[in-house]
Design a protein around this motif. Structure first.
Motif, PDB file in Angstrom:
ATOM      1  N   GLU A 157      59.085  39.489  44.033  1.00  0.00           N
ATOM      2  CA  GLU A 157      58.180  38.374  43.771  1.00  0.00           C
ATOM      3  C   GLU A 157      56.949  38.871  43.015  1.00  0.00           C
ATOM      4  O   GLU A 157      56.758  40.072  42.838  1.00  0.00           O
ATOM      5  CB  GLU A 157      57.751  37.733  45.097  1.00  0.00           C
ATOM      6  N   SER A 158      56.089  37.954  42.593  1.00  0.00           N
ATOM      7  CA  SER A 158      54.859  38.377  41.924  1.00  0.00           C
ATOM      8  C   SER A 158      54.008  39.181  42.902  1.00  0.00           C
ATOM      9  O   SER A 158      53.973  38.887  44.092  1.00  0.00           O
ATOM     10  CB  SER A 158      54.088  37.173  41.384  1.00  0.00           C
ATOM     11  N   PHE A 159      53.342  40.208  42.373  1.00  0.00           N
ATOM     12  CA  PHE A 159      52.526  41.065  43.235  1.00  0.00           C
ATOM     13  C   PHE A 159      51.044  40.746  43.115  1.00  0.00           C
ATOM     14  O   PHE A 159      50.238  41.227  43.897  1.00  0.00           O
ATOM     15  CB  PHE A 159      52.778  42.550  42.925  1.00  0.00           C
ATOM     16  N   MET A 160      50.692  39.903  42.145  1.00  0.00           N
ATOM     17  CA  MET A 160      49.286  39.578  41.926  1.00  0.00           C
ATOM     18  C   MET A 160      49.212  38.260  41.155  1.00  0.00           C
ATOM     19  O   MET A 160      50.148  37.901  40.448  1.00  0.00           O
ATOM     20  CB  MET A 160      48.624  40.691  41.114  1.00  0.00           C
ATOM     21  N   VAL A 161      48.093  37.572  41.295  1.00  0.00           N
ATOM     22  CA  VAL A 161      47.863  36.357  40.512  1.00  0.00           C
ATOM     23  C   VAL A 161      46.427  36.388  39.990  1.00  0.00           C
ATOM     24  O   VAL A 161      45.515  36.829  40.686  1.00  0.00           O
ATOM     25  CB  VAL A 161      48.147  35.075  41.332  1.00  0.00           C
ATOM     26  N   THR A 162      46.273  35.976  38.748  1.00  0.00           N
ATOM     27  CA  THR A 162      44.948  35.875  38.127  1.00  0.00           C
ATOM     28  C   THR A 162      44.603  34.396  38.021  1.00  0.00           C
ATOM     29  O   THR A 162      45.437  33.579  37.646  1.00  0.00           O
ATOM     30  CB  THR A 162      44.955  36.501  36.715  1.00  0.00           C
ATOM     31  N   HIS A 163      43.356  34.078  38.315  1.00  0.00           N
ATOM     32  CA  HIS A 163      42.837  32.709  38.283  1.00  0.00           C
ATOM     33  C   HIS A 163      41.726  32.698  37.235  1.00  0.00           C
ATOM     34  O   HIS A 163      40.685  33.326  37.434  1.00  0.00           O
ATOM     35  CB  HIS A 163      42.305  32.399  39.696  1.00  0.00           C
ATOM     36  N   ARG A 164      41.965  32.055  36.091  1.00  0.00           N
ATOM     37  CA  ARG A 164      40.960  32.001  35.019  1.00  0.00           C
ATOM     38  C   ARG A 164      40.550  30.566  34.778  1.00  0.00           C
ATOM     39  O   ARG A 164      41.392  29.679  34.679  1.00  0.00           O
ATOM     40  CB  ARG A 164      41.521  32.542  33.704  1.00  0.00           C
ATOM     41  N   ILE A 165      39.270  30.362  34.650  1.00  0.00           N
ATOM     42  CA  ILE A 165      38.761  29.057  34.242  1.00  0.00           C
ATOM     43  C   ILE A 165      38.523  29.141  32.736  1.00  0.00           C
ATOM     44  O   ILE A 165      37.742  29.968  32.273  1.00  0.00           O
ATOM     45  CB  ILE A 165      37.440  28.710  34.973  1.00  0.00           C
ATOM     46  N   LYS A 166      39.231  28.329  31.981  1.00  0.00           N
ATOM     47  CA  LYS A 166      39.148  28.355  30.517  1.00  0.00           C
ATOM     48  C   LYS A 166      38.057  27.377  30.079  1.00  0.00           C
ATOM     49  O   LYS A 166      38.339  26.255  29.671  1.00  0.00           O
ATOM     50  CB  LYS A 166      40.497  27.987  29.898  1.00  0.00           C
ATOM     51  N   GLY A 167      36.798  27.837  30.213  1.00  0.00           N
ATOM     52  CA  GLY A 167      35.658  26.981  29.876  1.00  0.00           C
ATOM     53  C   GLY A 167      35.674  25.746  30.756  1.00  0.00           C
ATOM     54  O   GLY A 167      35.917  25.826  31.945  1.00  0.00           O
ATOM     55  N   ASP A 168      35.446  24.594  30.159  1.00  0.00           N
ATOM     56  CA  ASP A 168      35.544  23.342  30.922  1.00  0.00           C
ATOM     57  C   ASP A 168      36.864  22.640  30.613  1.00  0.00           C
ATOM     58  O   ASP A 168      37.039  21.482  30.920  1.00  0.00           O
ATOM     59  CB  ASP A 168      34.358  22.427  30.622  1.00  0.00           C
ATOM     60  N   LYS A 169      37.800  23.384  30.009  1.00  0.00           N
ATOM     61  CA  LYS A 169      39.068  22.789  29.591  1.00  0.00           C
ATOM     62  C   LYS A 169      40.097  22.726  30.707  1.00  0.00           C
ATOM     63  O   LYS A 169      40.622  21.671  31.013  1.00  0.00           O
ATOM     64  CB  LYS A 169      39.647  23.553  28.404  1.00  0.00           C
ATOM     65  N   TYR A 170      40.436  23.892  31.305  1.00  0.00           N
ATOM     66  CA  TYR A 170      41.485  23.905  32.316  1.00  0.00           C
ATOM     67  C   TYR A 170      41.498  25.221  33.078  1.00  0.00           C
ATOM     68  O   TYR A 170      40.853  26.183  32.693  1.00  0.00           O
ATOM     69  CB  TYR A 170      42.859  23.640  31.691  1.00  0.00           C
ATOM     70  N   LEU A 171      42.278  25.241  34.141  1.00  0.00           N
ATOM     71  CA  LEU A 171      42.503  26.415  34.961  1.00  0.00           C
ATOM     72  C   LEU A 171      43.783  27.079  34.459  1.00  0.00           C
ATOM     73  O   LEU A 171      44.768  26.408  34.157  1.00  0.00           O
ATOM     74  CB  LEU A 171      42.691  25.988  36.419  1.00  0.00           C
ATOM     75  N   LYS A 172      43.762  28.408  34.371  1.00  0.00           N
ATOM     76  CA  LYS A 172      44.951  29.156  33.987  1.00  0.00           C
ATOM     77  C   LYS A 172      45.296  30.102  35.128  1.00  0.00           C
ATOM     78  O   LYS A 172      44.469  30.895  35.552  1.00  0.00           O
ATOM     79  CB  LYS A 172      44.699  29.956  32.706  1.00  0.00           C
ATOM     80  N   LEU A 173      46.528  29.986  35.628  1.00  0.00           N
ATOM     81  CA  LEU A 173      47.043  30.872  36.666  1.00  0.00           C
ATOM     82  C   LEU A 173      48.046  31.806  36.018  1.00  0.00           C
ATOM     83  O   LEU A 173      48.956  31.356  35.314  1.00  0.00           O
ATOM     84  CB  LEU A 173      47.742  30.068  37.760  1.00  0.00           C
ATOM     85  N   ILE A 174      47.911  33.109  36.246  1.00  0.00           N
ATOM     86  CA  ILE A 174      48.847  34.088  35.693  1.00  0.00           C
ATOM     87  C   ILE A 174      49.493  34.830  36.856  1.00  0.00           C
ATOM     88  O   ILE A 174      48.803  35.489  37.638  1.00  0.00           O
ATOM     89  CB  ILE A 174      48.149  35.098  34.761  1.00  0.00           C
ATOM     90  N   TYR A 175      50.799  34.702  36.976  1.00  0.00           N
ATOM     91  CA  TYR A 175      51.576  35.392  38.007  1.00  0.00           C
ATOM     92  C   TYR A 175      52.103  36.685  37.414  1.00  0.00           C
ATOM     93  O   TYR A 175      52.724  36.686  36.355  1.00  0.00           O
ATOM     94  CB  TYR A 175      52.733  34.508  38.493  1.00  0.00           C
ATOM     95  N   TRP A 176      51.856  37.805  38.102  1.00  0.00           N
ATOM     96  CA  TRP A 176      52.198  39.137  37.605  1.00  0.00           C
ATOM     97  C   TRP A 176      53.357  39.749  38.381  1.00  0.00           C
ATOM     98  O   TRP A 176      53.367  39.731  39.609  1.00  0.00           O
ATOM     99  CB  TRP A 176      50.981  40.058  37.704  1.00  0.00           C
ATOM    100  N   PHE A 177      54.294  40.322  37.638  1.00  0.00           N
ATOM    101  CA  PHE A 177      55.472  40.978  38.181  1.00  0.00           C
ATOM    102  C   PHE A 177      55.497  42.427  37.701  1.00  0.00           C
ATOM    103  O   PHE A 177      54.790  42.792  36.763  1.00  0.00           O
ATOM    104  CB  PHE A 177      56.744  40.266  37.714  1.00  0.00           C
ATOM    105  N   LEU A 178      56.349  43.239  38.330  1.00  0.00           N
ATOM    106  CA  LEU A 178      56.590  44.611  37.869  1.00  0.00           C
ATOM    107  C   LEU A 178      57.977  44.656  37.256  1.00  0.00           C
ATOM    108  O   LEU A 178      58.940  44.168  37.853  1.00  0.00           O
ATOM    109  CB  LEU A 178      56.508  45.602  39.019  1.00  0.00           C
ATOM    110  N   ALA A 179      58.070  45.236  36.056  1.00  0.00           N
ATOM    111  CA  ALA A 179      59.345  45.278  35.345  1.00  0.00           C
ATOM    112  C   ALA A 179      59.587  46.667  34.776  1.00  0.00           C
ATOM    113  O   ALA A 179      58.653  47.426  34.523  1.00  0.00           O
ATOM    114  CB  ALA A 179      59.352  44.241  34.227  1.00  0.00           C
ATOM    115  N   VAL A 180      60.869  46.969  34.564  1.00  0.00           N
ATOM    116  CA  VAL A 180      61.291  48.232  33.982  1.00  0.00           C
ATOM    117  C   VAL A 180      62.058  47.927  32.705  1.00  0.00           C
ATOM    118  O   VAL A 180      62.942  47.064  32.693  1.00  0.00           O
ATOM    119  CB  VAL A 180      62.173  49.028  34.974  1.00  0.00           C
ATOM    120  N   ALA A 181      61.700  48.632  31.633  1.00  0.00           N
ATOM    121  CA  ALA A 181      62.357  48.437  30.341  1.00  0.00           C
ATOM    122  C   ALA A 181      63.800  48.914  30.412  1.00  0.00           C
ATOM    123  O   ALA A 181      64.078  49.989  30.945  1.00  0.00           O
ATOM    124  CB  ALA A 181      61.602  49.192  29.253  1.00  0.00           C
ATOM    125  N   ASP A 182      64.708  48.102  29.886  1.00  0.00           N
ATOM    126  CA  ASP A 182      66.119  48.484  29.809  1.00  0.00           C
ATOM    127  C   ASP A 182      66.394  49.176  28.482  1.00  0.00           C
ATOM    128  O   ASP A 182      66.827  50.299  28.448  1.00  0.00           O
ATOM    129  CB  ASP A 182      67.025  47.258  29.945  1.00  0.00           C
TER     130      ASP A 182
END
Length: 184
Positions: A115-140
């Motif tokens: 599952e995601s190991f972290m989430v970022t919560h950004r307020i994009k000015g007065d426009k909207y909220l941006k949630l970023i879900y972070w995962f760990l991946a390995v290059a194939d």
């Protein structure tokens, strides 16, 4: 009882993005993207002034309608870096319950967790909220070309921490590196 606060957002007031810390485990390196951004600004004589900025960022992007978060993270990594990848199962502490323990609210250790190991919560000015879900991946393997606005590069973990541009992404990168090393 502990105090808490909340705010409710409609789907027009927030955006979901998903990204990953991408590792090349064969070389013990982590990928950052050099983002090439072109900015245009008006000066006092009403002429366009063109500047080019560069930023080192983690791969991420918006989740499509109906797309699972993990699938969005893998798709965005491949689009932006050109590397196909898979989620790295990890042992980590989370508040997420399991089907066997659905009502436990206390943090617990899960093994082979993707599952995601972290989430970022950004307020994009007065426009909207941006949630970023972070995962760990390995290059194939390198499958396609990276998006034109990005140049992917693998760094030693400590060099990546010094290089990444934004403090919030540095925190994500630091936690991802620690999880991959098994120290969280």
């Amino acid at each position: 009882m502990a105090s808490s606060s909340s705010k409710v957002y409609t789907c027009a007031e927030y955006a979901e993005s998903c990204g990953a810390v991408l590792f090349d485990t064969s070389k013990e390196k982590v990928c950052l993207l050099l983002r090439h951004a072109h900015a245009h600004a008006d000066n006092s004589s009403d002429k366009q002034q063109h500047t080019t900025t560069t930023e080192w960022v983690l791969p991420k992007g918006r989740r499509n309608c109906g797309e699972h978060r993990y699938a969005a993270a893998l798709r965005e990594v491949e689009e932006e870096t050109g590397y196909a990848c898979h989620l790295q199962p990890l042992t980590m502490t989370t508040r997420a319950p399991t089907a066997k323990d659905p009502d436990g609210a206390e943090p617990r250790v899960h093994r082979t967790f993707t599952e995601s190991f972290m989430v970022t919560h950004r307020i994009k000015g007065d426009k909207y909220l941006k949630l970023i879900y972070w995962f760990l991946a390995v290059a194939d393997e390198k499958m396609t070309e990276a998006e034109e606005r990005f140049t992917p590069r693998f760094f030693e973990p400590e060099e990546a921490l010094r290089t990444v541009t934004f403090p919030d992404e540095r925190k994500v990168l630091e936690e991802g590196i620690a999880l991959m090393r098994g120290s969280r």
